[in-house]
Design a protein around this motif. Sequence first.
Motif, short mmCIF file in Angstrom:
data_model
loop_
_atom_site.label_atom_id
_atom_site.label_comp_id
_atom_site.label_asym_id
_atom_site.label_seq_id
_atom_site.Cartn_x
_atom_site.Cartn_y
_atom_site.Cartn_z
N PRO A 20 0.83 -1.21 0.00
CA PRO A 20 0.00 0.00 0.00
C PRO A 20 0.87 1.26 0.00
CG PRO A 20 -0.72 -1.55 1.70
CD PRO A 20 0.59 -2.06 1.18
N ILE A 21 0.38 2.30 -0.70
CA ILE A 21 1.13 3.55 -0.81
C ILE A 21 0.20 4.74 -0.61
CG2 ILE A 21 0.93 3.58 -3.34
CD1 ILE A 21 3.75 4.92 -3.38
N VAL A 22 0.66 5.73 0.15
CA VAL A 22 -0.05 7.00 0.31
C VAL A 22 0.30 7.85 -0.91
CG1 VAL A 22 -0.26 9.12 1.68
CG2 VAL A 22 0.05 6.91 2.83
N ASN A 23 -0.70 8.16 -1.72
CA ASN A 23 -0.52 8.92 -2.95
C ASN A 23 -0.94 10.37 -2.79
OD1 ASN A 23 0.47 6.96 -4.82
ND2 ASN A 23 -1.56 6.02 -4.81
N PHE A 24 -0.59 11.18 -3.77
CA PHE A 24 -0.97 12.59 -3.81
C PHE A 24 -2.47 12.77 -3.61
CE2 PHE A 24 -2.57 16.26 -6.08
CZ PHE A 24 -1.71 17.28 -5.70
N LYS A 47 13.95 -3.31 1.62
CA LYS A 47 14.75 -2.11 1.93
C LYS A 47 13.96 -0.85 1.59
CE LYS A 47 19.14 0.16 1.02
NZ LYS A 47 20.39 0.14 0.27
N GLU A 48 13.26 -0.84 0.44
CA GLU A 48 12.45 0.34 0.06
C GLU A 48 11.30 0.54 1.04
OE1 GLU A 48 12.83 0.62 -4.77
OE2 GLU A 48 11.77 -1.11 -3.93
N ILE A 49 10.66 -0.55 1.45
CA ILE A 49 9.56 -0.46 2.42
C ILE A 49 10.08 0.16 3.71
CG2 ILE A 49 7.96 -1.77 3.88
CD1 ILE A 49 7.73 -3.78 1.50
N PRO A 81 -0.67 1.70 10.05
CA PRO A 81 -0.55 0.93 8.82
C PRO A 81 0.51 -0.18 8.92
CG PRO A 81 0.60 3.01 8.59
CD PRO A 81 -0.04 3.02 9.95
N GLN A 82 0.33 -1.22 8.13
CA GLN A 82 1.30 -2.31 8.04
C GLN A 82 2.01 -2.19 6.69
OE1 GLN A 82 1.92 -4.54 10.49
NE2 GLN A 82 0.45 -3.41 11.72
N ASP A 83 3.33 -2.14 6.71
CA ASP A 83 4.12 -2.10 5.47
C ASP A 83 3.52 -1.15 4.44
OD1 ASP A 83 5.95 -3.85 6.53
OD2 ASP A 83 5.03 -5.62 5.64
N THR A 84 3.34 0.09 4.81
CA THR A 84 2.79 1.13 3.94
C THR A 84 3.87 2.17 3.71
OG1 THR A 84 0.58 0.71 4.79
CG2 THR A 84 0.94 2.83 3.72
#
Length: 188
Positions: A20-24, A47-49, A81-84
């Motif tokens: 999951p990603i928080v977007n604009f 690593k990115e997460i 959140p989990q892994d967001t």
Amino acid sequence: MYYFKNGLNKGKEFFGFGTPIVNFVDVFHNRGLYAQNLNGRVNLTEKEINNFRVHKGDIFFTRTSETIEEIGFPSVMLSEPQDTVFSGFVLRGRSLEKPGQLVNIFKKYVFFTNAFRKEMVTKSSMTTRALTSGTALSAMRVKFPLEATEQKKIGELITRLDYLIAANEQAPKLVIKIVKNFLANSFY
């Protein structure tokens, strides 16, 4: 005191599945965010997460906009959140204090006041698009009550008012729909 970080940038082929990603759009349209309401997904390494992880209480600001008046719209993560992660089109602010000076429900509104919005516009740049940065946000000041209980009461009151406004905006639409349905089914 907050520190700010730019979000994740990936090629379009990585989007549509995964983490999951928080977007604009999430930030621009919502003063408060809940992990279960995030629709965006991105394929990432561990690593990115870890590098772009979102926590409850993180505040996000839109980093860029078509117009200077819409720059730096704020939103706060209200759930755990989990892994967001968060997008490169937003800036994440995280409190340096534990647990932080601002109550989460109050954060929904304190960065959207007229004074803060005016300062945001003044300290942002405009070329082909409006742009703000973590450096600009770090220089901005906001006034707030020091007592957490007072912040909570203010946040809860404004949240209730938001719900009332939203309900009253929907009521006329519902009435019109009912009347149209009644008229359509009454005279044939």
